[in-house]
Design an enzyme around this catalytic site. Structure first.
Site, short mmCIF file in Angstrom:
data_model
loop_
_atom_site.label_atom_id
_atom_site.label_comp_id
_atom_site.label_asym_id
_atom_site.label_seq_id
_atom_site.Cartn_x
_atom_site.Cartn_y
_atom_site.Cartn_z
CD GLU A 81 -3.97 -6.01 3.77
OE1 GLU A 81 -4.80 -5.17 4.20
OE2 GLU A 81 -2.75 -5.87 3.84
CD GLU A 134 -2.94 -1.18 2.31
OE1 GLU A 134 -2.98 -0.22 3.10
OE2 GLU A 134 -3.74 -2.14 2.41
O1 IFM Z 1 -4.55 -3.40 9.09
C1 IFM Z 1 -4.46 -2.86 7.80
C2 IFM Z 1 -3.29 -3.44 7.05
O2 IFM Z 1 -2.10 -3.27 7.74
C3 IFM Z 1 -3.16 -2.77 5.71
N1 IFM Z 1 -4.40 -2.81 4.97
C4 IFM Z 1 -5.61 -2.42 5.66
C5 IFM Z 1 -5.71 -3.15 7.00
C6 IFM Z 1 -7.00 -2.70 7.74
O3 IFM Z 1 -6.97 -1.35 7.98
#
Ligand code: IFM
Length: 470
Positions: free
Chosen positions: A374, A184
């Protein structure tokens, strides 16, 4: 394509309806994800150096409840138990990150062997259980020593990252088939450097393009190192591959007004295309450069950088949770407002079509295999009678989002795997220990792990390689 639905919703004679199961293609990876700082704890153990998150957590008022990287899930000591839990779920893959400050406590050589040994043991245990490891090299925990020298605003950090990546490819490249470079970059850039909500939290908007550029450069340099060190080695289950992980939040106008449509396009450009376009087309979007020029934000690109950034990769990972609504804003051009639908405990709108929209956005840029690296949700559930945790909201969330993933695959998207965020409740950055994303509940006082109903449900999904849609 090996993609089907089975079962029927009809109920002849009033018998309970068999669930329709959305079956996924063979080879599709069912995973769960975590990151080092969010679960490991033990921030001083075995020579680990300080990271920007250790420092940030000590700044008054930056993290809800004064939360820090201690104790998190004490995973650094309890990893065997956690791998056993993964095996009981039947996980096909586990995405975790390596803490750079455990490997190079000061950002660069010398190597801290004890830190590396922790990950070697973890990888070996995963493989013993037939769980494919996916390593994220950078999930936000920069060694503080490098931040003292400018952090991601400094070009040198990209070079140090390439050395760190090369060390890991050399030591673990034979055992780990899937590698993600940076997690990210958008949030690191805007929340960590332009803004103040994530570490290092410096609030220097004039560094926006330098940070984005150096993160992308670091990615490209690591890909080059990977090709030199790992590319020829075959793994028994998967061809080795490397890619980056972007978070995509489909941007919709908040109203039919053309001003909001423009705001949505701007937000989309600054948060998505600023990263996608250099990675896959070797250039920055002109609209983004214009936006930053007007604000005197400079881009420190050197000759040859764009070719490094656009170095071909093997997959693209995308993290998808939510869509955002964009409203025109006099000063910034665009601002985000929450959508109207029901929300998770993070205040994020539950909008399952974000999956298909994000995959389509990625597809505009690349036909590489995609992973949903994710997806998941925080809810405020509590242990019920007998200690069970019946998180039906999370099950509904996962089911709806997986159904969208299934639909996208049926429409021809080459989606290879799905990783629930998260395996365990964990440290949710500036929100501290409040939000709970885990399939597995963690009692931080006792460190007891308790699989929620969603963990059992996900184990069922994995076992039947499909999603029941009752
Ligand atoms: O916890 C975070 C993760 O570290 C990165 N992506 C989003 C998740 C939820 O906020």
């Amino acid at each position: 394509m090996a993609l089907q639905s089975s079962g029927s919703p009809s109920t002849p004679g009033g018998a309970p309806a068999p669930a329709t199961v959305l079956r996924f293609p063979s080879g599709f990876l069912w995973g769960a994800a975590t990151s080092a700082f969010q679960i490991e704890g033990n921030t001083h153990a075995d020579g680990r150096g300080e990271s920007i998150w250790d420092r940030f957590c000590r700044l008054p008022g930056r993290v809800a409840g004064g939360g820090t990287g201690e104790p998190a899930c004490d995973h650094y000591r309890r990893w065997r138990e956690d791998v056993a839990l993964m095996a009981r779920l039947g996980l096909g893959a586990y995405r975790f990150s390596v803490a750079w400050p455990r490997i190079f406590p000061n950002g660069g050589a010398p190597l801290n062997q004890k830190g590396l040994d922790f990950y070697r043991r973890l990888v070996a245990a995963l493989r013993e259980h037939g769980i494919v490891p996916m390593i994220t090299l950078y999930h936000w925990d920069l060694p503080q020593a490098l931040q003292e020298r400018g952090g991601w605003a400094a070009r040198d950090t990209a070079l140090r990252f390439a050395e760190y990546a090369a060390l890991l490819f050399d030591r673990l490249g034979n055992e780990v088939p899937l590698w993600a470079t940076i997690n990210e970059p958008m949030l690191i850039t805007y929340a960590g450097y332009a803004g103040r909500t994530k570490a290092p939290g410096v609030g220097r908007p004039w560094q926006t393009l330098a940070v984005a550029h150096h993160l992308l450069l670091a990615h490209g340099l690591a890909v080059r190192a990977f090709r030199q060190i790992v590319s020829q080695r075959a793994d028994d289950r998967l061809a080795p591959g490397i890619g980056i992980v972007l978070n995509l939040r489909p941007c919709h106008p908040a109203s039919p007004h053309p001003r909001d449509a423009r705001a949505a396009r701007l937000l989309d450009t600054l948060t998505h295309r600023l990263f996608l376009e250099p990675l896959f087309r070797g250039q920055y979007p002109e609209a983004a450069l214009r936006f930053f020029r007007r604000r005197c934000v400079s881009l420190p690109a050197a000759p040859g950088d764009m070719a490094i950034i656009a170095e071909p990769t093997d997959f693209l990972g995308i993290n998808v949770y939510v869509r955002v609504l964009a409203k025109s804003d006099l000063i910034m051009g665009a601002k985000q407002v929450p959508g109207p639908g029901p929300k998770t405990a993070m205040g994020w709108e539950i909008y399952p079509p974000c999956i298909g929209e994000a995959l389509a956005l990625a597809r505009e840029y690349t036909s590489l295999p995609l992973y949903l690296t994710e997806n998941g949700a925080a809810f405020t559930d509590r242990p019920g009678p007998g200690g069970t945790i019946d998180d039906q909201e999370r099950i509904a969330y996962l089911r709806a989002h997986l159904a969208e993933a299934h639909r996208a695959i049926a429409a021809g998207i080459d989606l290879r795997g799905y990783f629930v965020w998260s395996l365990l409740d964990n440290f949710e950055w500036e929100d501290g220990y409040g939000p709970r994303f885990g399939l597995i509940h963690v009692d931080y006082a006792t460190q007891a792990r308790q699989p929620r109903a969603s963990a059992h449900w996900y184990a069922g999904v994995i076992a039947q390689h499909g999603v029941p849609m009752e």
